[in-house]
Motif scaffolding. Structure first.
Motif: not given
Length: 521
Positions: A420-432
């Motif tokens: 969730q915090y270090f593997g995602t490549r989706n900026p909006p998801s990490l931003q939220n």
């Protein structure tokens, strides 16, 4: 040992003062323009480093044989040796320069630029897939090993064609720099915190003295080096995304002289505090009610439990003798559309979002966003968090068994947090997710509880670091403009804690020996 870094740096013809080249920054950090050679061969083999004690051929041979270049005396294993003054250690002459040489590459008499290549007709190249591709995890002790979850490789040029915004011209450049050990291969908790503090002091030095902001703090950019005397120190590398402010601005307002406002604000607080704290608070916040709320938040965040019979003094909260008076003006330049600078897992929610998340209490609207020092200090914290989540102790090849899917100890909940915090490549998801943590700081405990037990002594430090960041984001007072000092003080206090100083002391010599073998590879 030295490494030749080659990359395509963005060029900014209209903002040449705001975006210095990496060479320009290393000239500042290492002591002026004379630190680099005028002649620099482009084949990556021989470099004149302006060192009278070595000619270019001797330097080339020393890359693999000179023990001095590898950190000096191997007999010194005291990774926990504390300097008398961390700030003075920053200037130690026995430390290697940030870079030995830097140069833009020329082809056929002109510099090699991407837009020029596009004008000549850029074509994609296809590569055969390896017969036995590397798995998602390889040992750190293997050659060229680097487990990354924050980079994506592609040969699809359509991604470039569909990307929003104007194409950025980039120039082919190369830098010859000393090689260090990734900070995740620390020898002890003491070395980890001390080298992290060194990196923050180096970041502060570049920011305060030269108005340079790194903007890409990540695990791969924090390294441990060995000085000639055998002690280790931390350093930030790779300033290729840095920007430099053209000027500074005055930041703190003049303290009010009316005793009535001081007393009124003091009465509004629910804690026993001296008037010197009130004066400092009103120096930043001119509304008594908001200033009183800020004082209470600062006391609870920094000091913690307060004796009922003793008033809190300003020195317990802030280092007023070292506070920043003038601030680099980062608002003078507006970022280009869709511009994100940094390595995604370590970026602040505000940097990903491109807007201020928390509106200061009492203000009608949120202040304009600019990438500031506080955002880089948050990135430092995310580096530490990732180490605590993924490592099982000090040394090389210490990736947690709980994150290996073929292990009996595999922990899907831990793996989910890491993804969730270090593997995602989706900026909006990490931003939220990070915005939620900013608005609900106590939820950070859900990350901390997954730390490996080896890092139990750091749990309180990590949570307090996060709370200090939130204090800075919320009130934009002393902490916002002096975050370096706040975190350096936090780390220095931790380094006096016997639980950290004595933690894994017996295994430190073993780890240092392992690292020497790793360096030799």
């Amino acid at each position: 040992t030295y490494a030749l870094k080659r990359y395509w740096r963005p060029t900014h013809p209209d903002d040449s003062g705001v975006y210095p080249t990496e060479r320009d920054i290393y000239e500042l950090l290492d002591g002026g323009p004379d630190v680099f050679a005028e002649e620099f061969q482009h084949d990556g083999e021989t470099y004149d480093t302006n060192d009278d004690s070595q000619d270019a051929d001797e330097l080339e041979e020393s890359h693999d044989t000179d023990e001095t270049s590898k950190g000096g005396d191997e007999g010194s294993d005291n990774a926990c040796e504390e300097p008398d003054d961390p700030a003075e250690e920053l200037e130690a002459s026995e430390r290697p320069r940030h870079a030995l040489a830097a140069h833009d590459i020329s082809v056929n008499g002109g510099f090699d630029h991407t837009l020029e290549r596009i004008r000549r007709g850029l074509t994609g190249e296809s590569h055969k897939k390896p017969v036995e591709p590397l798995g998602p995890l390889i040992k750190e002790s293997d050659p060229d090993a680097e487990n990354r979850v924050d980079r994506v490789s592609t040969t699809d040029l359509k991604i470039l064609q569909d990307a929003p915004g104007e194409p950025v011209d980039r120039c082919h450049t190369q830098v010859l720099m000393p090689v260090g050990i990734p900070i995740k291969m620390f020898a002890s908790l003491c070395e980890l915190l001390r080298c992290l503090r060194d990196c923050i002091l180096g970041h502060k030095d570049a920011h305060d003295r030269f108005r340079v902001l790194h903007r890409d703090i990540s695990g791969g950019n924090l390294l441990i080096f060995k000085a000639l005397d055998g002690t280790t120190f931390g350093r930030v590398i790779d300033y290729d995304h840095a920007k430099r402010a053209r000027n500074t601005i005055q930041i703190a307002r003049k303290a009010p002289s009316l005793p009535s406002m001081l007393l009124k604000t003091q009465e509004m607080t629910d804690l026993a505090v001296d008037l010197d704290i009130v004066a400092v608070a009103l120096n930043w916040i001119d509304k008594p009610r908001t200033a009183a709320d800020y004082i209470e938040s600062a006391v609870r965040t920094i000091v913690g439990s307060i004796p009922a019979d003793k008033a809190v003094k300003a020195a317990q909260l802030w280092n007023l003798s070292d506070q920043t008076r003038r601030w680099p003006n980062w608002l003078e330049r507006k970022p280009r559309t869709v511009e994100h600078t940094g390595t995604l897992p370590y970026m602040s929610a505000e940097v990903i979002y491109g807007k201020t998340v928390i509106k200061p209490p009492g203000e009608r609207k949120a202040p304009p966003f600019a990438h500031q020092a506080i955002h880089d200090l948050e990135s430092f914290l995310w580096v530490l968090v990732r180490i605590c989540l993924t490592r099982k102790g000090a040394g090389v090849d210490m990736y947690r068994d709980e994150l290996k899917e073929d292990s009996e100890e595999y922990d899907p909940k831990l793996a989910a947090v890491l993804e969730q915090y270090f593997g995602t490549r989706n900026p909006p998801s990490l931003q939220n997710k990070k915005m939620f943590l900013m608005l609900q700081p106590e939820e950070f405990d859900d990350i901390i509880k997954h730390f490996h037990s080896y890092f139990d002594p750091l749990k309180g430090l990590v949570r307090q670091w996060w709370d200090i960041l939130i204090l800075g984001y919320t009130y934009r007072a002393y902490e916002f403009f002096n975050m370096h000092q706040c975190i350096v003080r936090l780390l220095s206090d931790a380094l006096e804690d016997s639980a950290i100083l004595d933690h894994d002391k017996e295994g430190e010599a073993r780890v240092m020996a392992e690292r020497r073998k790793h360096e030799q590879k």
